[in-house]
Motif scaffolding. Structure first.
Motif, mmCIF file in Angstrom:
data_model
loop_
_atom_site.group_PDB
_atom_site.id
_atom_site.type_symbol
_atom_site.label_atom_id
_atom_site.label_comp_id
_atom_site.label_asym_id
_atom_site.label_seq_id
_atom_site.Cartn_x
_atom_site.Cartn_y
_atom_site.Cartn_z
ATOM 1 N N GLY A 140 0.787 -1.225 0.000
ATOM 2 C CA GLY A 140 0.000 0.000 0.000
ATOM 3 C C GLY A 140 0.821 1.277 0.000
ATOM 4 N N ARG A 141 2.125 1.176 0.210
ATOM 5 C CA ARG A 141 2.961 2.377 0.165
ATOM 6 C C ARG A 141 3.126 2.838 -1.271
ATOM 7 N N VAL A 142 3.232 4.145 -1.462
ATOM 8 C CA VAL A 142 3.499 4.727 -2.771
ATOM 9 C C VAL A 142 4.748 5.588 -2.614
ATOM 10 N N ILE A 143 5.795 5.251 -3.373
ATOM 11 C CA ILE A 143 7.102 5.894 -3.221
ATOM 12 C C ILE A 143 7.479 6.562 -4.535
ATOM 13 N N ASN A 144 8.020 7.779 -4.434
ATOM 14 C CA ASN A 144 8.536 8.409 -5.649
ATOM 15 C C ASN A 144 9.900 7.803 -5.970
ATOM 16 N N GLU A 145 10.068 7.377 -7.207
ATOM 17 C CA GLU A 145 11.326 6.772 -7.647
ATOM 18 C C GLU A 145 12.362 7.872 -7.835
ATOM 19 N N TYR A 160 -7.464 0.724 1.413
ATOM 20 C CA TYR A 160 -8.886 0.463 1.226
ATOM 21 C C TYR A 160 -9.470 -0.010 2.550
ATOM 22 N N PHE A 161 -10.650 0.502 2.890
ATOM 23 C CA PHE A 161 -11.359 0.107 4.094
ATOM 24 C C PHE A 161 -12.725 -0.437 3.707
ATOM 25 N N VAL A 177 -19.866 -0.821 2.392
ATOM 26 C CA VAL A 177 -19.172 0.288 1.736
ATOM 27 C C VAL A 177 -17.676 -0.034 1.660
ATOM 28 N N VAL A 178 -17.037 0.394 0.568
ATOM 29 C CA VAL A 178 -15.583 0.290 0.410
ATOM 30 C C VAL A 178 -15.059 1.700 0.186
ATOM 31 N N LEU A 179 -14.112 2.123 1.034
ATOM 32 C CA LEU A 179 -13.517 3.458 0.941
ATOM 33 C C LEU A 179 -12.070 3.349 0.492
ATOM 34 N N LYS A 180 -11.656 4.257 -0.371
ATOM 35 C CA LYS A 180 -10.258 4.362 -0.787
ATOM 36 C C LYS A 180 -9.676 5.604 -0.131
ATOM 37 N N ASP A 181 -8.609 5.430 0.618
ATOM 38 C CA ASP A 181 -7.941 6.513 1.338
ATOM 39 C C ASP A 181 -6.534 6.615 0.767
ATOM 40 N N GLN A 182 -6.171 7.785 0.223
ATOM 41 C CA GLN A 182 -4.844 7.907 -0.375
ATOM 42 C C GLN A 182 -4.243 9.284 -0.129
ATOM 43 N N GLN A 183 -2.925 9.289 -0.052
ATOM 44 C CA GLN A 183 -2.138 10.514 0.031
ATOM 45 C C GLN A 183 -0.857 10.246 -0.747
ATOM 46 N N LEU A 184 -0.732 10.869 -1.918
ATOM 47 C CA LEU A 184 0.357 10.581 -2.835
ATOM 48 C C LEU A 184 1.412 11.684 -2.827
ATOM 49 N N PRO A 185 2.665 11.331 -3.087
ATOM 50 C CA PRO A 185 3.706 12.354 -3.238
ATOM 51 C C PRO A 185 3.435 13.198 -4.485
ATOM 52 N N ILE A 186 3.655 14.515 -4.376
ATOM 53 C CA ILE A 186 3.511 15.426 -5.512
ATOM 54 C C ILE A 186 4.722 16.349 -5.549
ATOM 55 N N TYR A 187 4.953 16.943 -6.696
ATOM 56 C CA TYR A 187 6.002 17.947 -6.847
ATOM 57 C C TYR A 187 5.333 19.318 -6.821
ATOM 58 N N ASN A 188 5.681 20.145 -5.838
ATOM 59 C CA ASN A 188 4.999 21.434 -5.677
ATOM 60 C C ASN A 188 5.726 22.594 -6.354
ATOM 61 N N GLY A 189 6.656 22.302 -7.226
ATOM 62 C CA GLY A 189 7.392 23.355 -7.923
ATOM 63 C C GLY A 189 8.797 23.537 -7.403
ATOM 64 N N THR A 190 9.029 23.206 -6.133
ATOM 65 C CA THR A 190 10.369 23.334 -5.561
ATOM 66 C C THR A 190 10.874 22.026 -4.960
ATOM 67 N N ARG A 191 9.968 21.179 -4.479
ATOM 68 C CA ARG A 191 10.389 19.917 -3.867
ATOM 69 C C ARG A 191 9.248 18.908 -3.881
ATOM 70 N N ARG A 217 -10.209 10.885 0.211
ATOM 71 C CA ARG A 217 -11.007 9.716 0.561
ATOM 72 C C ARG A 217 -12.153 9.622 -0.436
ATOM 73 N N THR A 218 -12.322 8.447 -1.030
ATOM 74 C CA THR A 218 -13.315 8.252 -2.072
ATOM 75 C C THR A 218 -14.128 7.008 -1.773
ATOM 76 N N VAL A 219 -15.438 7.089 -1.975
ATOM 77 C CA VAL A 219 -16.296 5.916 -1.849
ATOM 78 C C VAL A 219 -16.189 5.139 -3.157
ATOM 79 N N VAL A 220 -15.652 3.929 -3.087
ATOM 80 C CA VAL A 220 -15.469 3.097 -4.268
ATOM 81 C C VAL A 220 -16.732 2.274 -4.540
ATOM 82 N N PHE A 221 -17.372 1.796 -3.481
ATOM 83 C CA PHE A 221 -18.568 0.975 -3.612
ATOM 84 C C PHE A 221 -19.454 1.220 -2.401
#
Length: 98
Positions: A20-25, A41-42, A57-71, A79-83
């Protein structure tokens, strides 16, 4: 499995790990900090009694790495309701053993 996030973050290569981890390469570049986000997923259920509905109900909870212009930082948590469904089932047919 890797995925490009968007045009704004086209240089960010995300790797989705099986746990479930999401890592920036970083491609072993020491100037790029490794930031770890997640996708989870819950599953929730409410078993109705008598004449009430049961629901699932199935919930998707995510927080992904992003590039904000400097780092690279963690983006907003989403959080999204999937089903989601409600149903009415009698207890005798629901728990019958054949």
């Amino acid at each position: 499995m890797s995925q490009i996030l968007s045009d704004e973050n086209a240089q960010l290569n995300l790797v989705h790990m099986p746990d479930g981890r999401v890592i920036n390469e970083t491609n072993q570049d020491p100037a790029i900090p490794r930031v770890t986000g997640f996708v989870r997923y819950f599953v929730g259920a409410d078993l109705g009694q008598a004449n009430d509905f049961s629901s699932a109900v199935v919930l998707k909870d995510q927080q992904l790495p992003i590039y904000n212009g400097t780092r690279v930082v963690l983006g907003p948590r989403e959080r999204t309701v999937v089903f989601a469904d409600k149903f009415r089932e009698s207890a005798t047919s629901m728990w019958s053993i054949t």
